[in-house]
Design an enzyme around this catalytic site. Structure first.
Site, PDB file in Angstrom:
ATOM      1  N   HIS A 182      61.367  36.351  36.770  1.00  0.00           N
ATOM      2  CA  HIS A 182      60.010  36.951  38.331  1.00  0.00           C
ATOM      3  C   HIS A 182      60.087  35.889  39.820  1.00  0.00           C
ATOM      4  O   HIS A 182      59.745  36.170  40.726  1.00  0.00           O
ATOM      5  CB  HIS A 182      58.265  36.992  37.569  1.00  0.00           C
ATOM      6  CG  HIS A 182      58.150  37.794  36.041  1.00  0.00           C
ATOM      7  ND1 HIS A 182      59.060  38.228  35.377  1.00  0.00           N
ATOM      8  CD2 HIS A 182      57.241  37.324  35.686  1.00  0.00           C
ATOM      9  CE1 HIS A 182      58.607  38.274  34.813  1.00  0.00           C
ATOM     10  NE2 HIS A 182      57.655  37.467  34.433  1.00  0.00           N
ATOM     11  N   ASP A 258      58.706  43.824  31.085  1.00  0.00           N
ATOM     12  CA  ASP A 258      57.751  42.787  31.130  1.00  0.00           C
ATOM     13  C   ASP A 258      56.761  43.299  30.190  1.00  0.00           C
ATOM     14  O   ASP A 258      55.555  43.309  30.662  1.00  0.00           O
ATOM     15  CB  ASP A 258      57.157  42.718  32.425  1.00  0.00           C
ATOM     16  CG  ASP A 258      56.121  41.366  31.887  1.00  0.00           C
ATOM     17  OD1 ASP A 258      56.290  40.202  31.788  1.00  0.00           O
ATOM     18  OD2 ASP A 258      55.619  41.668  33.240  1.00  0.00           O
ATOM     19  N   ASN A 263      48.424  40.681  31.342  1.00  0.00           N
ATOM     20  CA  ASN A 263      47.467  39.977  33.267  1.00  0.00           C
ATOM     21  C   ASN A 263      47.221  41.346  34.341  1.00  0.00           C
ATOM     22  O   ASN A 263      46.974  40.446  35.076  1.00  0.00           O
ATOM     23  CB  ASN A 263      47.227  38.687  32.987  1.00  0.00           C
ATOM     24  CG  ASN A 263      46.802  38.341  32.215  1.00  0.00           C
ATOM     25  OD1 ASN A 263      46.222  37.882  31.901  1.00  0.00           O
ATOM     26  ND2 ASN A 263      48.157  37.075  31.764  1.00  0.00           N
TER      27      ASN A 263
HETATM   28  C1  0GY Z   1      55.034  37.950  31.972  1.00  0.00           C
HETATM   29  C2  0GY Z   1      53.650  37.002  33.109  1.00  0.00           C
HETATM   30  C3  0GY Z   1      52.315  36.522  32.202  1.00  0.00           C
HETATM   31  C4  0GY Z   1      51.799  36.362  31.315  1.00  0.00           C
HETATM   32  C5  0GY Z   1      53.154  35.600  30.030  1.00  0.00           C
HETATM   33  O1  0GY Z   1      53.071  34.582  28.155  1.00  0.00           O
HETATM   34  C6  0GY Z   1      52.395  35.023  28.807  1.00  0.00           C
HETATM   35  O2  0GY Z   1      51.387  34.990  28.867  1.00  0.00           O
HETATM   36  O3  0GY Z   1      54.824  35.830  30.402  1.00  0.00           O
HETATM   37  C7  0GY Z   1      51.356  36.462  33.600  1.00  0.00           C
HETATM   38  O4  0GY Z   1      50.188  36.572  34.009  1.00  0.00           O
HETATM   39  O5  0GY Z   1      51.945  36.478  34.263  1.00  0.00           O
HETATM   40  O6  0GY Z   1      55.820  36.977  31.879  1.00  0.00           O
HETATM   41  O7  0GY Z   1      54.820  38.424  31.093  1.00  0.00           O
END
Ligand code: 0GY
Length: 306
Positions: A182, A258, A263
């Protein structure tokens, strides 16, 4: 059977996404997505910071087909800790159409790495976002990076822009290709020419092993999904950042949905709208083919290019 209750306020992924107007090139790869459980089959990790809704491999594969992608790269989500079984199970049931990025600890054995490699894992993820994971010592991460480099794997790093100055020395010592999640989470209320994003650009410019996912407008945007007052698109404030990276580093950028969007607190994106974001950041056919096909294939299916 363990049952799990979602974190309060958790938004479920968007069912019934629109069909994108933008036609993806043949062989396009959704290079950043996750599976969650299902928790009854693949329990969430005790050390997790959130409990998501389930998002299974079959639901992911249905989305892939609906949007017009050919392949997925499934990134281990933090809610599964270092138990990669849900992600590996998805790879094994993908008919060769998914590769993965795992989370491992120092204790992982060579035979476990080999088994993950055989299932299609091609990288590990190091996460520095404090709300998602507890701190892992850098010497442990460096040891893991050295070991997985023997399988030709790369390292995916996730951090927030304010933390880059403190982390950059560590990142530049990693011995593998390094893929940033990101765009290093820029603060898009600042200008794309702000010193904060300039540091990220310099990081990519000076280190040819560094790639970026130009992903997550829905996560980074402050303006949100509505095109307002004649603006050209949803998530309009993220366009200059992603566009800059696609223009400057066309052979080192990749893209993903994604899904299922962990979250997100304010809104859950329509994945069809996210695909329609792509031509705003990669307007030419040549840029689109690099972003969606050639670059992810080089990282995840290099043998197909020989
Ligand atoms: C994403 C971002 C998030 C979470 C995760 O593995 C995860 O829990 O990647 C986030 O909360 O920013 O890449 O999906």
């Amino acid at each position: 059977m363990t049952t799990f209750t979602k974190t309060p306020g958790w938004l479920d992924w968007y069912s019934g996404p629109s069909r994108p107007k933008f036609k993806l090139p043949a062989g396009a790869v959704d290079a950043h997505c996750h599976v969650f459980g299902p928790g009854a089959q693949f329990p969430y990790a005790p050390e997790r910071k959130y409990t998501p809704c389930d998002a299974s491999k079959n639901q992911l594969f249905a989305l892939r087909d609906h949007l017009g992608f050919d392949k997925n790269v499934i990134v281990q989500a933090t809610c599964h800790g270092a138990d990669n079984s849900a992600m590996v199970d998805a790879l094994k049931h993908s008919g060769g159409k998914a590769r993965g990025v795992a989370t491992v600890r120092r204790s992982v054995s060579d035979s476990e790495i080999q088994a993950m490699h055989d299932a299609g894992v091609r990288g590990v993820r190091f996460n520095f976002v404090k709300r998602l994971v507890d701190f892992t010592p850098k010497d442990e991460l460096m040891e893991i990076a050295a070991r997985i480099s023997n399988w030709g794997w790369h390292v995916v790093i996730y951090f927030e822009a304010v933390d880059l100055p403190e982390l950059i020395d560590f990142f530049t010592q990693l011995p593998t290709t390094v893929v940033v999640d990101h765009m290093g989470r820029p603060d898009v209320s600042k200008s794309v020419d702000d010193p904060e994003f300039a540091l990220f650009e310099r990081f990519m410019h000076e280190h040819e092993n560094v790639w970026s996912k130009v992903t997550c407008p829905e996560r980074l945007s402050i303006k949100g999904p509505k095109a307002l007052n004649g603006e050209q698109n949803a998530y309009v404030d993220v366009i200059p950042f992603a566009r800059r990276l696609v223009q400057k580093f066309p052979t080192r950028v990749i893209w993903g949905t994604d899904w299922p969007h962990p979250n997100l607190k304010d809104h859950m994106p329509d994945d069809g709208v996210l695909v329609d974001f792509i031509p705003h950041i990669a307007p030419t056919e040549q840029e689109q083919k690099l972003l969606l096909v050639d670059n992810p294939m080089r990282l995840y299916w290099p043998e197909a290019l020989k």
